[in-house]
Design a protein around this motif. Structure first.
Motif, PDB file in Angstrom:
ATOM      1  N   LEU A 244       5.585   2.336  -2.827  1.00 49.47           N
ATOM      2  CA  LEU A 244       5.136   2.412  -4.223  1.00 49.47           C
ATOM      3  C   LEU A 244       6.304   2.780  -5.144  1.00 49.47           C
ATOM      4  N   ASP A 245       6.010   3.469  -6.238  1.00 49.10           N
ATOM      5  CA  ASP A 245       7.074   3.939  -7.120  1.00 49.10           C
ATOM      6  C   ASP A 245       7.779   5.135  -6.463  1.00 49.10           C
TER       7      ASP A 245
ATOM      8  N   ASN B 124       5.729   8.406  -5.798  1.00 48.32           N
ATOM      9  CA  ASN B 124       4.538   8.351  -4.936  1.00 48.32           C
ATOM     10  C   ASN B 124       4.719   7.622  -3.612  1.00 48.32           C
ATOM     11  N   MET B 125       5.870   7.065  -3.376  1.00 44.68           N
ATOM     12  CA  MET B 125       6.016   6.260  -2.153  1.00 44.68           C
ATOM     13  C   MET B 125       5.991   7.106  -0.890  1.00 44.68           C
TER      14      MET B 125
ATOM     15  N   ILE C  64       6.383  -1.158  -8.370  1.00 44.22           N
ATOM     16  CA  ILE C  64       6.276  -0.619  -7.001  1.00 44.22           C
ATOM     17  C   ILE C  64       7.304  -1.329  -6.126  1.00 44.22           C
TER      18      ILE C  64
ATOM     19  N   GLN D  60       0.822  -1.223   0.000  1.00 42.05           N
ATOM     20  CA  GLN D  60       0.000   0.000   0.000  1.00 42.05           C
ATOM     21  C   GLN D  60       0.850   1.265   0.000  1.00 42.05           C
TER      22      GLN D  60
END
Ligand SMILES: NC(=O)c1ccc[n+]([C@@H]2O[C@H](COP(=O)([O-])OP(=O)(O)OC[C@H]3O[C@@H](n4cnc5c(N)ncnc54)[C@H](O)[C@@H]3O)[C@@H](O)[C@H]2O)c1
Length: 196
Positions: free
Chosen positions: A100-101, A104-105, A154, A97
């Protein structure tokens, strides 16, 4: 003769999955096993299962994100069984959840995974090595992952944390091989454990 007769092993994250199977196998092959886990109930359950099969084991609460807790687990192993021959640095986390990449992490999750997955390996080794040197050697095994060598859309922190573990393994082997301390890593692909 069992393959690790007379040895003493600490398995981190030994209440479930790969750690649990490894703890059981080590006990079956003659080692006295300490299971260190966040899930102390699960660790105690694992001890019962090992004892039922005639093995010798103990459980200790371990939070792999806390340095003092890691030191305590190593000290408990030595206090209980007199030495530590094998350290299985197996605790590891993933988070689909938040990890992420790169754009966006969640950065707090980056820090948490680096601490639990990577720094815990450094710290476990740091506290176990002096005990291993005293008894003339030992074996450190680190759980990395195929994610250390591949890449993904991700799980950037997980992959980076496991790549660091893979490389740290080589540094530990290089630095302490002279003391007869081996350091190896296992890099599983997908294993159907509760985490997976
Ligand atoms: N299952 C897979 O497909 C797979 C693939 C590659 C690598 N791995 C790695 O294998 C190792 C074990 O994974 P698994 O699949 O057996 O997981 P699992 O969830 O079945 O077991 C992990 C254990 O670690 C414990 N744990 C988690 N955080 C902890 C903490 N901070 N302190 C102490 N204990 C903690 C949990 O309570 C649990 O008992 C991990 O390092 C994981 O990254 C797993």
């Amino acid at each position: 003769m069992a393959r690790v007769e007379g040895k003493v092993a600490l398995v981190t994250g030994g209440a479930s999955g790969i750690g649990l199977s490894s703890a059981k196998l080590l006990a079956k092959e003659g080692a006295k096993v300490v299971i260190g886990d966040f899930n102390i109930e699960g660790a105690r359950e694992a001890v019962k299962e090992i004892e039922k099969e005639g093995g010798i084991a103990s459980a200790i609460f371990l939070d792999a994100s806390v340095e003092e807790s890691i030191k305590e687990a190593v000290d408990f192993t030595v206090d209980t069984y007199g030495k530590i021959d094998v350290l299985f640095n197996n605790v590891g986390l993933t988070n689909l959840q938040k990890d992420l990449d790169v754009v966006n992490m969640d950065l707090d999750e980056w820090d948490r995974l680096m601490k639990v997955n990577t720094k815990s390996v450094l710290l476990g080794s740091r506290y176990a090595i002096p005990h291993m040197q005293k008894v003339g050697g030992g074996s450190i095994i680190n759980t990395t992952s195929m994610a250390a060598f591949a890449s993904d859309a991700i799980r950037s922190a997980y992959g980076a944390s496991k790549a660091a573990v893979a490389h740290l393994t080589k540094y530990i082997a290089t630095q302490y091989g002279k003391d007869r301390i081996r350091c190896n890593a296992v890099a599983p692909g997908l294993i159907l454990t509760p985490a997976a």
